[in-house]
Design a protein around this motif. Structure first.
Motif, PDB file in Angstrom:
ATOM      1  N   THR A   1       3.571  10.456  -6.243  1.00 23.09           N
ATOM      2  CA  THR A   1       4.732  11.082  -6.915  1.00 23.09           C
ATOM      3  C   THR A   1       4.328  11.586  -8.300  1.00 23.09           C
ATOM      4  OG1 THR A   1       6.263   9.649  -5.736  1.00 23.09           O
ATOM      5  CG2 THR A   1       7.115  10.709  -7.694  1.00 23.09           C
ATOM      6  N   LEU A   2       3.585  10.731  -9.029  1.00 19.40           N
ATOM      7  CA  LEU A   2       3.138  11.142 -10.368  1.00 19.40           C
ATOM      8  C   LEU A   2       2.206  12.352 -10.287  1.00 19.40           C
ATOM      9  CD1 LEU A   2       2.491   7.644 -11.968  1.00 19.40           C
ATOM     10  CD2 LEU A   2       4.379   9.196 -12.459  1.00 19.40           C
TER      11      LEU A   2
ATOM     12  N   GLY B   1      12.679  16.977  -5.175  1.00 23.58           N
ATOM     13  CA  GLY B   1      11.906  16.264  -6.205  1.00 23.58           C
ATOM     14  C   GLY B   1      10.535  15.873  -5.705  1.00 23.58           C
ATOM     15  N   ALA B   2       9.713  15.438  -6.678  1.00 22.57           N
ATOM     16  CA  ALA B   2       8.318  15.103  -6.346  1.00 22.57           C
ATOM     17  C   ALA B   2       8.214  13.907  -5.402  1.00 22.57           C
ATOM     18  CB  ALA B   2       7.570  14.808  -7.636  1.00 22.57           C
ATOM     19  N   SER B   3       9.174  12.974  -5.514  1.00 22.27           N
ATOM     20  CA  SER B   3       9.096  11.777  -4.660  1.00 22.27           C
ATOM     21  C   SER B   3       9.231  12.145  -3.183  1.00 22.27           C
ATOM     22  CB  SER B   3      10.167  10.767  -5.054  1.00 22.27           C
ATOM     23  OG  SER B   3      11.444  11.273  -4.790  1.00 22.27           O
ATOM     24  N   HIS B   4      10.000  13.195  -2.893  1.00 23.26           N
ATOM     25  CA  HIS B   4      10.181  13.633  -1.491  1.00 23.26           C
ATOM     26  C   HIS B   4       8.888  14.265  -0.956  1.00 23.26           C
ATOM     27  CE1 HIS B   4      14.525  12.962  -0.885  1.00 23.26           C
ATOM     28  NE2 HIS B   4      14.496  12.937  -2.198  1.00 23.26           N
ATOM     29  N   THR B   5       8.254  15.080  -1.789  1.00 21.06           N
ATOM     30  CA  THR B   5       6.986  15.699  -1.374  1.00 21.06           C
ATOM     31  C   THR B   5       5.921  14.611  -1.215  1.00 21.06           C
ATOM     32  OG1 THR B   5       7.673  17.387  -2.937  1.00 21.06           O
ATOM     33  CG2 THR B   5       5.576  17.736  -1.854  1.00 21.06           C
ATOM     34  N   ALA B   6       5.918  13.659  -2.152  1.00 19.04           N
ATOM     35  CA  ALA B   6       4.944  12.561  -2.083  1.00 19.04           C
ATOM     36  C   ALA B   6       5.154  11.734  -0.815  1.00 19.04           C
ATOM     37  CB  ALA B   6       5.076  11.679  -3.313  1.00 19.04           C
ATOM     38  N   SER B   7       6.427  11.572  -0.412  1.00 21.55           N
ATOM     39  CA  SER B   7       6.729  10.806   0.820  1.00 21.55           C
ATOM     40  C   SER B   7       6.025  11.420   2.014  1.00 21.55           C
ATOM     41  CB  SER B   7       8.228  10.809   1.093  1.00 21.55           C
ATOM     42  OG  SER B   7       8.887  10.060   0.148  1.00 21.55           O
ATOM     43  N   LEU B   8       6.036  12.758   2.068  1.00 15.03           N
ATOM     44  CA  LEU B   8       5.401  13.440   3.199  1.00 15.03           C
ATOM     45  C   LEU B   8       3.895  13.169   3.220  1.00 15.03           C
ATOM     46  CD1 LEU B   8       7.131  16.933   3.418  1.00 15.03           C
ATOM     47  CD2 LEU B   8       7.707  14.819   4.552  1.00 15.03           C
ATOM     48  N   THR B   9       3.277  13.205   2.026  1.00 14.83           N
ATOM     49  CA  THR B   9       1.830  12.951   1.944  1.00 14.83           C
ATOM     50  C   THR B   9       1.523  11.512   2.374  1.00 14.83           C
ATOM     51  OG1 THR B   9       1.836  14.440   0.050  1.00 14.83           O
ATOM     52  CG2 THR B   9      -0.173  13.188   0.419  1.00 14.83           C
ATOM     53  N   VAL B  10       2.350  10.557   1.888  1.00 16.28           N
ATOM     54  CA  VAL B  10       2.123   9.144   2.259  1.00 16.28           C
ATOM     55  C   VAL B  10       2.323   8.962   3.767  1.00 16.28           C
ATOM     56  CG1 VAL B  10       2.808   6.755   1.834  1.00 16.28           C
ATOM     57  CG2 VAL B  10       2.852   8.380  -0.026  1.00 16.28           C
ATOM     58  N   GLN B  11       3.331   9.638   4.312  1.00 18.25           N
ATOM     59  CA  GLN B  11       3.545   9.553   5.772  1.00 18.25           C
ATOM     60  C   GLN B  11       2.317  10.051   6.520  1.00 18.25           C
ATOM     61  OE1 GLN B  11       7.360  11.002   7.479  1.00 18.25           O
ATOM     62  NE2 GLN B  11       8.068  10.937   5.399  1.00 18.25           N
TER      63      GLN B  11
ATOM     64  N   LEU C   1       0.843  -1.206   0.000  1.00 17.26           N
ATOM     65  CA  LEU C   1       0.000   0.000   0.000  1.00 17.26           C
ATOM     66  C   LEU C   1       0.882   1.262   0.000  1.00 17.26           C
ATOM     67  CD1 LEU C   1      -2.898   1.285   0.481  1.00 17.26           C
ATOM     68  CD2 LEU C   1      -2.312   1.266   2.904  1.00 17.26           C
ATOM     69  N   SER C   2       1.922   1.239   0.852  1.00 18.79           N
ATOM     70  CA  SER C   2       2.830   2.402   0.925  1.00 18.79           C
ATOM     71  C   SER C   2       3.507   2.636  -0.417  1.00 18.79           C
ATOM     72  CB  SER C   2       3.904   2.185   1.997  1.00 18.79           C
ATOM     73  OG  SER C   2       3.325   1.790   3.190  1.00 18.79           O
ATOM     74  N   GLY C   3       3.984   1.536  -1.027  1.00 16.06           N
ATOM     75  CA  GLY C   3       4.660   1.637  -2.323  1.00 16.06           C
ATOM     76  C   GLY C   3       3.737   2.188  -3.399  1.00 16.06           C
ATOM     77  N   ALA C   4       2.506   1.650  -3.437  1.00 20.33           N
ATOM     78  CA  ALA C   4       1.537   2.096  -4.452  1.00 20.33           C
ATOM     79  C   ALA C   4       1.195   3.567  -4.241  1.00 20.33           C
ATOM     80  CB  ALA C   4       0.280   1.227  -4.370  1.00 20.33           C
ATOM     81  N   LEU C   5       0.997   3.951  -2.981  1.00 16.46           N
ATOM     82  CA  LEU C   5       0.680   5.363  -2.680  1.00 16.46           C
ATOM     83  C   LEU C   5       1.837   6.271  -3.084  1.00 16.46           C
ATOM     84  CD1 LEU C   5      -1.031   5.111   0.826  1.00 16.46           C
ATOM     85  CD2 LEU C   5      -2.056   6.055  -1.236  1.00 16.46           C
ATOM     86  N   LEU C   6       3.052   5.828  -2.764  1.00 15.67           N
ATOM     87  CA  LEU C   6       4.235   6.648  -3.084  1.00 15.67           C
ATOM     88  C   LEU C   6       4.349   6.865  -4.597  1.00 15.67           C
ATOM     89  CD1 LEU C   6       6.782   8.083  -1.964  1.00 15.67           C
ATOM     90  CD2 LEU C   6       8.004   5.943  -2.254  1.00 15.67           C
ATOM     91  N   LEU C   7       4.171   5.791  -5.360  1.00 18.30           N
ATOM     92  CA  LEU C   7       4.266   5.911  -6.822  1.00 18.30           C
ATOM     93  C   LEU C   7       3.165   6.813  -7.373  1.00 18.30           C
ATOM     94  CD1 LEU C   7       5.133   2.275  -7.971  1.00 18.30           C
ATOM     95  CD2 LEU C   7       6.585   4.280  -8.116  1.00 18.30           C
TER      96      LEU C   7
END
Lengths: 203, 243
Positions: free
Chosen positions: B18-19, B210-220, B9-15
């Protein structure tokens, strides 16, 4: 080359992770982890050579504090040579370990005590806000509650307040912080696993 | 099986996020330590002073490595932004595998800035192999290399007090973050702007890594709400006698 390092890193990470969930991959996981441990051991030598090159560079350029660098290089080379010739379990090596290295680290721990005390004293100068006051008064309260007195625990503070603060407030807060750290670590790991963060193989 | 579900779930959310974040700008709350860090980066280039980034003594083979990996993402941005400074950034670490990654990251930062020729391998240093040995080596950098700010992001325990003390004695700015509770308490007492808990992992997002870092915060944030719901649900179920 960059693509190759990325592929190796992602494949190794994915296989090790999969090994936790699929028993069929457990052997591959163990093999990869053993390789990682051996490589980490070899990298220690690279780290030591980095340390030597940084300090020999400082000595050759006669930079500020280069006398300490010389001391470090001499100490490092002497300990390494003795260790390789005599083996780590030799009595001379034990004397070096117990007589120099451990006391040197212990003395740093002594300095640390003073530094922590000094930091506590300066805390209100640095953070003259509500959080600073709460931090310092909690520390003082816990110290008072833990102090060994001839008459036993201080009533109320030692018997009620200290256990309540450490086992309820502090423990709850610590668990909250650790859950946050665990989530952050999970996300960092996933970013590396997906190749979004690549701290290897150049740009 | 639960952990596999959480991980997937975390991986799918992160991907997915990020997009999505690539198209929409990030909205981040203000954290004083990052505001100060941002200002310090600009000042160091203008003043021609050096930044010292320290990643602690976490190991790559256990959970303490996560914070140092987050520190590496931050180092990459700092190296890129300060590559044209008169005094290049110096980075230190107490773990040899991270020492290699640190040198690679610094080089990548210089390459990204188009200043590959200015990269010097000794900018990334392994200063010691034990926490106190590492702290002693890092203190040496802080004292002797015209450092204006120390940025400590990684795994630090009580030994970070020695670094904070050295930094304070030289009147240097210090920004600190650790994944260790003892380290966090010491940093809170010794620095003006300490990062607490998961704020450490937000460094990349605040420095526009990058977007992956911002997305990490949202997933967290999403996962944090799920944890809260699970805790409250579990407490209610226990109270009601369901479990």
């Amino acid at each position: 080359m960059r693509v190759l390092t990325t592929v190796i890193a992602i494949a190794a990470g994915a296989l090790i992770l999969a090994g936790y969930f699929f028993p069929a991959l457990a052997d591959v996981q163990t093999l990869l982890l053993n390789w990682a441990i051996i490589l980490a051991g070899v990298v220690v030598l690279v780290g030591i050579s980095n340390l030597i090159s940084v300090h020999t560079d400082k000595i050759s350029r006669r930079e500020k504090g280069s006398a300490y660098s010389a001391l470090l290089v001499i100490g490092l080379v002497a300990t390494l040579s003795f260790g390789m010739i005599l083996r780590p379990h030799h009595s001379t090596m034990k004397i070096v370990m117990n007589g120099i290295i451990i006391p040197a680290e212990a003395s740093l721990m002594g300095v640390l005590t003073i530094s922590l005390l000094y930091a506590a004293i300066r805390l209100l100068r640095r953070r003259a806000d509500l959080m600073g006051i709460i931090f310092l008064s909690t520390a003082a309260l816990l110290l008072l509650g833990s102090a060994t007195l001839p008459l036993g625990d201080i009533p109320l503070i030692g018997t009620l307040l200290r256990p309540w603060v450490t086992q309820i407030l502090a423990l709850g807060g610590a668990r909250g912080i650790l859950i946050g750290v665990a989530l952050g670590t999970l996300m960092t790991g996933l970013r590396v696993l997906f190749g979004a963060d690549r701290p290897y193989g150049g740009n | 099986m639960t952990s596999l579900v959480i991980l997937s779930l975390s991986g799918a959310l992160l991907l997915g996020i990020t997009l999505w974040k690539r198209k929409s700008p990030a909205m981040l709350r203000e954290i004083p330590a990052f505001t100060r860090l941002y200002r310090t980066l600009g000042l160091s280039v203008e003043d021609g002073t050096r930044l010292h980034v320290s990643l602690g003594s976490g190991s790559l083979l256990d959970t303490s490595g996560g914070s140092a990996l987050a520190g590496l993402a931050m180092l990459r941005i700092i190296a890129e932004r300060t590559s044209d400074s008169d005094k290049p950034v110096v980075a230190s670490v107490g773990n040899p595998p991270f020492g290699l990654l640190m040198q690679d990251t610094l080089q990548a930062g210089y390459q990204a800035a188009g200043a590959d020729e200015l990269y010097i391998p000794t900018m990334g240093r392994v200063t010691g192999l034990t926490p106190f040995g590492y702290a002693a080596g890092a203190m040496h950098i802080s004292k002797n290399e015209e450092v204006s700010a120390n940025i400590l992001v990684g795994h630090f325990s009580s030994e970070v007090a020695l670094l904070a003390e050295a930094s304070d004695r030289e009147n240097e700015i210090m920004i600190g973050a650790s994944d260790n509770l003892t380290g966090q308490a010491v940093l809170f007492a010794s620095t003006q702007d300490a990062l607490i808990g998961e704020e450490l992992f937000a460094a990349g997002a605040y420095l526009n890594a990058g977007a992956s870092h911002t997305a990490s915060l949202t997933v967290q944030d999403i996962l944090r709400w799920l944890v809260i719901a699970a805790l409250l649900g579990g407490a209610f179920a226990k109270f009601a006698g369901i479990i």
